[in-house]
Scaffold this active site. Structure first.
Site, PDB file in Angstrom:
ATOM      1  N   GLY A 163       0.757  -1.242   0.000  1.00 36.52           N
ATOM      2  CA  GLY A 163       0.000   0.000   0.000  1.00 36.52           C
ATOM      3  C   GLY A 163       0.788   1.293   0.000  1.00 36.52           C
ATOM      4  O   GLY A 163       0.225   2.358  -0.267  1.00 36.52           O
ATOM      5  N   PRO A 220       4.547  -5.432  -0.785  1.00 36.42           N
ATOM      6  CA  PRO A 220       4.633  -4.197  -1.569  1.00 36.42           C
ATOM      7  C   PRO A 220       4.557  -4.477  -3.060  1.00 36.42           C
ATOM      8  O   PRO A 220       5.072  -5.483  -3.547  1.00 36.42           O
ATOM      9  CB  PRO A 220       6.027  -3.672  -1.209  1.00 36.42           C
ATOM     10  CG  PRO A 220       6.830  -4.915  -0.966  1.00 36.42           C
ATOM     11  CD  PRO A 220       5.866  -5.899  -0.312  1.00 36.42           C
ATOM     12  N   ARG A 246       3.540  -1.396  -5.795  1.00 33.44           N
ATOM     13  CA  ARG A 246       3.821  -0.122  -6.463  1.00 33.44           C
ATOM     14  C   ARG A 246       5.159   0.500  -6.042  1.00 33.44           C
ATOM     15  O   ARG A 246       5.894   1.021  -6.869  1.00 33.44           O
ATOM     16  CB  ARG A 246       2.686   0.850  -6.126  1.00 33.44           C
ATOM     17  CG  ARG A 246       2.677   2.088  -6.982  1.00 33.44           C
ATOM     18  CD  ARG A 246       1.577   3.061  -6.519  1.00 33.44           C
ATOM     19  NE  ARG A 246       0.328   2.467  -6.176  1.00 33.44           N
ATOM     20  CZ  ARG A 246      -0.779   2.482  -6.947  1.00 33.44           C
ATOM     21  NH1 ARG A 246      -0.752   3.080  -8.117  1.00 33.44           N
ATOM     22  NH2 ARG A 246      -1.901   1.930  -6.530  1.00 33.44           N
ATOM     23  N   ARG A 290      -4.809   3.573 -16.081  1.00 31.87           N
ATOM     24  CA  ARG A 290      -4.992   4.296 -14.820  1.00 31.87           C
ATOM     25  C   ARG A 290      -5.638   5.678 -14.963  1.00 31.87           C
ATOM     26  O   ARG A 290      -6.521   6.020 -14.176  1.00 31.87           O
ATOM     27  CB  ARG A 290      -3.664   4.392 -14.055  1.00 31.87           C
ATOM     28  CG  ARG A 290      -2.978   3.044 -13.831  1.00 31.87           C
ATOM     29  CD  ARG A 290      -1.828   3.115 -12.839  1.00 31.87           C
ATOM     30  NE  ARG A 290      -2.301   3.445 -11.518  1.00 31.87           N
ATOM     31  CZ  ARG A 290      -2.225   4.629 -10.972  1.00 31.87           C
ATOM     32  NH1 ARG A 290      -1.636   5.612 -11.600  1.00 31.87           N
ATOM     33  NH2 ARG A 290      -2.713   4.832  -9.777  1.00 31.87           N
ATOM     34  N   CYS A 302     -11.558   5.330 -29.493  1.00 33.16           N
ATOM     35  CA  CYS A 302     -12.763   6.093 -29.773  1.00 33.16           C
ATOM     36  C   CYS A 302     -13.663   6.252 -28.568  1.00 33.16           C
ATOM     37  O   CYS A 302     -14.811   5.789 -28.563  1.00 33.16           O
ATOM     38  CB  CYS A 302     -13.498   5.445 -30.933  1.00 33.16           C
ATOM     39  SG  CYS A 302     -12.488   5.572 -32.407  1.00 33.16           S
ATOM     40  N   GLU A 303     -13.141   6.851 -27.522  1.00 35.63           N
ATOM     41  CA  GLU A 303     -13.997   7.370 -26.465  1.00 35.63           C
ATOM     42  C   GLU A 303     -13.248   8.476 -25.743  1.00 35.63           C
ATOM     43  O   GLU A 303     -12.017   8.458 -25.677  1.00 35.63           O
ATOM     44  CB  GLU A 303     -14.491   6.268 -25.511  1.00 35.63           C
ATOM     45  CG  GLU A 303     -13.480   5.450 -24.809  1.00 35.63           C
ATOM     46  CD  GLU A 303     -14.167   4.444 -23.876  1.00 35.63           C
ATOM     47  OE1 GLU A 303     -14.467   4.847 -22.751  1.00 35.63           O
ATOM     48  OE2 GLU A 303     -14.409   3.293 -24.278  1.00 35.63           O
ATOM     49  N   TYR A 334       0.991  -1.491 -12.251  1.00 35.25           N
ATOM     50  CA  TYR A 334      -0.393  -1.345 -12.716  1.00 35.25           C
ATOM     51  C   TYR A 334      -0.435  -0.676 -14.091  1.00 35.25           C
ATOM     52  O   TYR A 334      -1.337   0.122 -14.378  1.00 35.25           O
ATOM     53  CB  TYR A 334      -1.241  -0.596 -11.670  1.00 35.25           C
ATOM     54  CG  TYR A 334      -1.140  -1.233 -10.300  1.00 35.25           C
ATOM     55  CD1 TYR A 334      -1.673  -2.497 -10.079  1.00 35.25           C
ATOM     56  CD2 TYR A 334      -0.459  -0.610  -9.243  1.00 35.25           C
ATOM     57  CE1 TYR A 334      -1.559  -3.112  -8.842  1.00 35.25           C
ATOM     58  CE2 TYR A 334      -0.330  -1.221  -8.002  1.00 35.25           C
ATOM     59  CZ  TYR A 334      -0.884  -2.477  -7.810  1.00 35.25           C
ATOM     60  OH  TYR A 334      -0.760  -3.082  -6.589  1.00 35.25           O
TER      61      TYR A 334
END
Ligand code: LLP
Length: 420
Positions: free
Chosen positions: A240, A276, A278, A315, A344-345, A373
């Site tokens: 975290g 851990p 990230r 993300r 296409c959005e 991630y």
């Protein structure tokens, strides 16, 4: 600290100029730095050294690439896995089964059995129901599954709602108020060696206070469980710890985290595990992309259209997350732009009204802090294929995940005979 920096005006990963990777592998491509991964692993380990010799189980979900796992395995890390697929990856990378922890609320019978077959070190049980199932499977094979009970401390981790896991309304763990009775029930089962508790309250934590509050609750629980006659030898404190996504942003350091953990766990007398993700991988990777073209905006800034999209780096679209964007060969000029992908959005937007290095058609740029991630959350939306990954080591690099192009993905599909 990371090893992505300008040398003679050109961004390098360690000693490799990024334009060389773009030329040989194409873009978009994730680029990881071995030296950075190793440095982060060592800094994290040193920060926890005063806590004995804790097990550091890398959260595979953050970057499951086999080469990345291998780098960390060589640093003595184990793995925190949340699926049979991740478990197979950790083993394939040479991680010792006894250094593998299996987390997750939805482990299937097949996945629990796989963990038992492979003799993994610990199951983090997330419910009474799962505990009973695991016990039955283990007992049927004459095994006792080493396990911790994951508790939900109902603490607000003060992070993005979608990556917060320790509030009462989240699906994770057993509520503290039911932890004692659940522990007692499961500890009595033959198939389980229930030896402690686990906790993980969320990801990208920018503040240590919620963690310390949660750990204090775990401490009180340990005291209660021991008073009730249980033997508690293991505690898993999860992952975290957040990382800076913006240049100049300051987050708690691994050293500050280690000092807080030492305070919070003083006198526990248990073997600790950490998970851990990230903090190890995030700043050890960038997503290298090329500008397709720059298009004039309507009534706002110009659109810099890059060849990476939300399918490669989800993300920003999913969490509104910020990734620094830098030119690979900055001129010193700046501009205010919207950085978007080709999908296409409108959600396929990496940055809005962003002051960044001036970019023109054909230029290379990087999204920073993409080592965690990033590739792992890629999809093939818009039939764009799966992004490639490269690992740099000094002045050499290797493609550690091939680009899976649209044709390769189409190969796995077929039109049934009765439709042809
Ligand atoms: N342990 C457990 C049980 C977890 O669920 C997680 C992350 C970790 C460890 C590792 O947490 P870390 O140290 O990386 O914060 N996709 C989101 C992040 C989801 C995190 C899920 N669980 C994002 O891109 O921000």
């Amino acid at each position: 600290m990371d090893h992505f920096r300008l040398i003679d005006g050109v961004m390098h990963a360690e000693d490799v100029p990024l334009p060389r990777i773009a030329a040989e592998v194409g873009t978009p491509v994730y680029v990881y730095s071995r030296a950075t991964l190793e440095r982060h692993a060592q800094v994290f380990r040193e920060a926890l050294a005063p806590l004995g010799n804790p097990l550091i189980a890398f959260a595979v979900k953050s970057n499951p690439n086999l080469a990345v796992l291998k780098v960390l395995q060589r640093q003595g890390f184990g793995a925190d896995v949340v699926s049979g697929g991740e478990l197979m990856r950790a083993l394939a990378a040479g991680m010792a089964p006894d250094k593998i922890v299996f987390s997750g609320v939805g482990k299937t019978d097949a996945e629990l059995s796989l963990g038992l077959d492979k003799g993994i070190g610990q199951f983090n049980i997330e419910s009474r129901e799962e505990g009973r199932e695991l016990a039955a499977l283990a007992a049927a094979r004459g095994q006792r599954a080493p396990a911790c009970l994951r508790v939900n401390p109902d603490v607000d981790a003060r992070t993005h709602a979608k990556i917060s896991t320790g509030k009462a309304e989240n699906k994770f763990g057993v509520p503290l108020i039911r932890a004692r009775e659940t522990f007692a029930e499961l500890a009595a089962l033959d198939g389980l060696d229930l030896r402690g508790v686990a906790i993980h309250i969320g990801s990208q934590l920018a503040d240590l206070e919620p963690l310390e509050t949660a750990f204090a609750k775990v401490g009180a629980l340990i005291t209660d469980l021991r008073a009730a006659g249980h033997t508690i030898t293991h505690v898993d404190l999860g992952g975290g710890l957040g990382v800076p996504y913006r240049r100049g942003e300051v987050l708690p350091s691994p050293a500050e985290y280690g000092a807080m953990v030492a305070r919070a766990t003083a006198g526990w007398n248990v073997a600790l595990t950490f998970e851990p993700g990230r903090v190890i991988a995030g700043n050890a990777g960038v997503l290298l992309t090329r500008v397709i073209r720059v298009k004039r905006g309507g009534n706002g800034p110009p659109f810099v259209i890059v060849d990476a999209a939300m399918n490669d780096l989800a993300r920003p679209a999913l969490y509104g997350a910020w990734h620094d964007i830098e030119a690979v060969e900055p001129t010193g000029e700046r501009m205010t732009v919207n950085v978007v992908g080709p999908i296409c959005e409108t959600g396929d937007t990496f940055a809005t009204d962003r002051d960044c290095d001036a970019l023109k058609s054909g230029d290379l740029a990087v999204f920073r802090t993409a080592g965690a991630y990033g590739a792992t959350m890629a999809s093939s939306y818009n039939s764009r294929g799966f992004v490639a990954e490269v690992l740099v080591d000094g002045d050499r690099f290797a493609v550690v995940a091939d680009r899976l192009d649209a044709a390769a993905i189409m190969d796995a599909e077929r039109v049934p005979e009765w439709l042809a």
